[in-house]
Design an enzyme around this catalytic site. Structure first.
Site, mmCIF file in Angstrom:
data_model
loop_
_atom_site.group_PDB
_atom_site.id
_atom_site.type_symbol
_atom_site.label_atom_id
_atom_site.label_comp_id
_atom_site.label_asym_id
_atom_site.label_seq_id
_atom_site.Cartn_x
_atom_site.Cartn_y
_atom_site.Cartn_z
ATOM 1 N N CYS A 28 0.832 -1.204 0.000
ATOM 2 C CA CYS A 28 0.000 0.000 0.000
ATOM 3 C C CYS A 28 0.871 1.260 0.000
ATOM 4 O O CYS A 28 2.088 1.198 0.134
ATOM 5 C CB CYS A 28 -0.957 -0.017 1.193
ATOM 6 S SG CYS A 28 -2.387 1.078 1.020
ATOM 7 N N ASP A 29 0.221 2.414 -0.121
ATOM 8 C CA ASP A 29 0.895 3.667 -0.456
ATOM 9 C C ASP A 29 2.105 4.013 0.421
ATOM 10 O O ASP A 29 3.161 4.376 -0.083
ATOM 11 C CB ASP A 29 -0.087 4.837 -0.371
ATOM 12 C CG ASP A 29 -1.222 4.724 -1.359
ATOM 13 O OD1 ASP A 29 -1.307 3.699 -2.060
ATOM 14 O OD2 ASP A 29 -2.038 5.658 -1.426
ATOM 15 N N LYS A 30 1.937 3.953 1.738
ATOM 16 C CA LYS A 30 3.002 4.417 2.639
ATOM 17 C C LYS A 30 4.057 3.350 2.876
ATOM 18 O O LYS A 30 5.131 3.641 3.408
ATOM 19 C CB LYS A 30 2.417 4.890 3.976
ATOM 20 C CG LYS A 30 1.256 5.848 3.864
ATOM 21 C CD LYS A 30 1.540 7.004 2.928
ATOM 22 C CE LYS A 30 0.291 7.813 2.641
ATOM 23 N NZ LYS A 30 -0.791 7.069 1.973
ATOM 24 N N CYS A 63 -4.076 -0.569 -5.511
ATOM 25 C CA CYS A 63 -5.061 0.124 -6.342
ATOM 26 C C CYS A 63 -4.559 0.251 -7.778
ATOM 27 O O CYS A 63 -3.403 0.599 -8.025
ATOM 28 C CB CYS A 63 -5.379 1.489 -5.757
ATOM 29 S SG CYS A 63 -6.084 1.401 -4.101
ATOM 30 N N SER A 111 -5.122 11.906 -2.533
ATOM 31 C CA SER A 111 -4.884 10.544 -2.982
ATOM 32 C C SER A 111 -4.352 10.582 -4.405
ATOM 33 O O SER A 111 -4.625 11.518 -5.163
ATOM 34 C CB SER A 111 -6.200 9.763 -2.947
ATOM 35 O OG SER A 111 -6.114 8.600 -3.729
#
Length: 558
Positions: free
Chosen positions: A126-128, A195, A472
């Site tokens: 995920c992103d982080k 995503c 986002s």
């Protein structure tokens, strides 16, 4: 390099009778006598069952550990945390999202530093996870490779998580029924992986590959695939090779390598979060990088990728035509990348790309340099009397490059979202969402729910949104974030009043509040800081230590 030199750190528990307690502890977790003679490779896993981005990473970590064992090392798996932005967005919980980047970095540094691993493989989804892993690896500066967990496949009717957010806005507009929203919700996320557009996860995976810290191709693989499993095994073997060659993360992550990462992010139409994260990663490496560098590189690098959120295609479709390697070869041949940068293969970027074939004829995802979507960067660093120390916009040109409107001020994301959904926000408004910065939020929430609701309501080209929070990777439209100084520090955004005129100019890179200085002085004198929202715990600690977003929102800039 001799075996003893390869065991620079793990040898602390190998030699001498005084190390018997350490050996005893490791025997209990499965070490044999022979294992004590091998380099220990820590496998930093971000596995969690709370998000599809990371739900499969336990299997990838086991594959990486097997790869380390097969290559002559000893793999040792340990975990760090993840959070789910997709679940937390629009809630108080989202305040922990950016904080998690620091927790991940701190925990990897802590575990590896304490246990004495000789090398590391870090696997993020995920992103982080990705910047958090890289920051941790940079601090330790031991031979390391990053592995991306991979992208999700499209949902029914070419949907993804952003489709669900935008469906909420469409329902509020009256163009989608509850049954249709439920159908999108039920089918948009078909399984494991990050995503599916060029949102923050795929942006940062691509940046890290361009930076040289992951193996070629790692950023563009489906989460569930043979190629991703092979990537994990190869990453561990690569760490052992890096140990032999004595090549460490800070040998790879040079200033020129960061230039390469920024170049690829721009060409791909990547997330504004890349600005925040690359600044933080550079800080961890001791590399000087500033907002102005994104502007300078952006002047010569075009936007080439027709990828979501503002484009048509998903990452899985880019995977099918070869990922980012042909794009990087194209950029290298045009003189837009530094080919001499070292990478985790032990070869330079140019050597890695030497035999890469071009994209297949007829593909429409990556444009040629002669026909870009935009001739320069979509990431705009805006200054002006509303953002004296900078702000970050993501403007592809599809929504225009200039917007003047009337301020409608909110002190939180929730307030703004309610007014969007109930129809109070109208064409010509500039939504000002403040006290959402790193200190003021605290945690600098993403404004995905408001921007998606604006798009879903059909106002994407008619309403702008500015904030001291962030966005986002799925946000698009006329949006400006990372406004600094933030409201909590008394920045000009704290002084805006509903009814003020604001101009966003992405051609001149300006953001202007049309209020004279005398009036601004009056407002400044009357301004009273908001009390801290948290007095104990991780959010209070974060608010106390975090730097400006224009410096990467790092927590160790003393």
């Amino acid at each position: 390099m001799t075996t003893d030199k390869r065991r620079q750190f793990s040898s602390q528990v190998v030699d001498g009778i005084s190390k018997a307690p350490g050996r005893a502890m490791l025997r209990a977790v499965g070490f044999s006598d022979e294992d004590f003679k091998k380099p220990q490779i820590g496998i930093a896993s971000t596995w969690s069952n709370l998000t599809p981005c990371n739900m499969h990473i336990d299997g990838l970590a086991r594959e990486a550990s097997r790869g380390a064992d097969e290559a002559g090392g000893k793999g040792v798996i340990f975990n760090t945390i993840t959070v789910s932005d997709g679940i937390a967005n629009g809630t108080e919980g989202m305040k922990y999202s950016l904080v998690s980047r620091e927790v991940i970095a701190d925990s990897i540094e802590t575990a590896a530093g304490c246990e004495g691993f000789d090398g590391l493989v870090a696997i993020g989804g995920c992103d982080k996870n990705m910047p958090g892993c890289i920051i941790g690896l940079a601090r330790l500066n031991r031979p390391s490779v990053f592995v991306y967990g991979g992208t999700i496949l499209p949902g029914k009717n070419h949907t993804d998580i952003i489709s669900v957010f935008e469906a909420v806005g469409a329902h509020a507009r009256g163009t989608m029924t509850l049954k249709e929203v439920k159908d999108v919700e039920d089918t948009a996320i078909p399984g494991p992986g990050s995503c599916g557009g060029m949102y923050t996860a795929n942006t940062m995976a691509s940046a890290i590959e361009a930076l040289g810290m992951s193996l070629p191709g790692s950023s563009a693989q489906n989460a569930v695939s043979d190629s991703k499993m092979a990537d994990c095994r190869a990453a561990s073997a690569a760490v052992l090779d890096l140990l032999e060659r004595d090549i460490k993360p800070r040998d790879i992550m040079t200033r020129e390598a960061f230039d390469n990462a920024i170049t690829v992010v721009i060409a791909l139409g990547g997330s504004t979060n890349a600005v925040l994260h690359l600044l933080a990663m550079a800080h961890a490496c001791g590399v000087e990088l500033a907002l102005e560098d994104f502007t300078e590189i952006g002047k010569r690098v075009p936007l080439l990728a027709d990828l979501r959120p503002s484009g048509r295609f998903m990452m899985s479709e880019l995977v099918e035509i070869g990922g980012i390697q042909p794009l990087m070869k194209m950029l290298l041949d045009a003189g837009l990348l530094h080919g001499g940068c070292m990478t985790v293969t032990g070869k330079t970027l140019a050597e890695n790309l030497a035999k890469v074939a071009p994209y297949p004829d007829g593909q429409e995802i990556i444009r040629p340099l002669s026909n870009p979507i935009k001739k320069d960067s979509h990431l705009r660093i805006l200054y002006g009397n509303l953002a004296p120390t900078g702000s970050v916009a993501k403007i592809t040109g599809k929504e225009g490059t200039k917007f003047t409107g009337t301020a409608r001020v909110f002190h939180s994301e929730e307030e703004a979202l309610d007014r969007i959904l109930d129809g109070a926000v109208v064409a010509g408004d500039v939504l000002v969402i403040r006290y959402e910065g790193p200190k003021g939020g605290p945690g600098m929430r993403e404004m995905l729910s408001p921007t998606s609701a604006i798009t879903g309501k059909g106002l994407g080209k008619e309403v702008a949104l500015i904030t001291d929070g962030r966005f986002s990777g799925g946000s698009h439209g006329f949006v400006v974030g990372h406004i600094t100084p933030e409201a909590a520090e008394g920045g000009p955004i704290a002084l805006v009043e509903s009814g003020d005129k604001i101009t966003i100019d992405a051609d001149e890179n300006l953001i202007t509040l049309h209020v004279d200085e005398e009036e601004m002085d009056r407002r400044r004198a009357a301004w009273v800081p908001m009390p801290p929202r948290y007095s104990r715990g991780v959010l209070a600690k974060y608010a106390h230590t975090v730097s400006s977003a224009s410096l990467g929102a790092v927590t160790d800039k003393f």
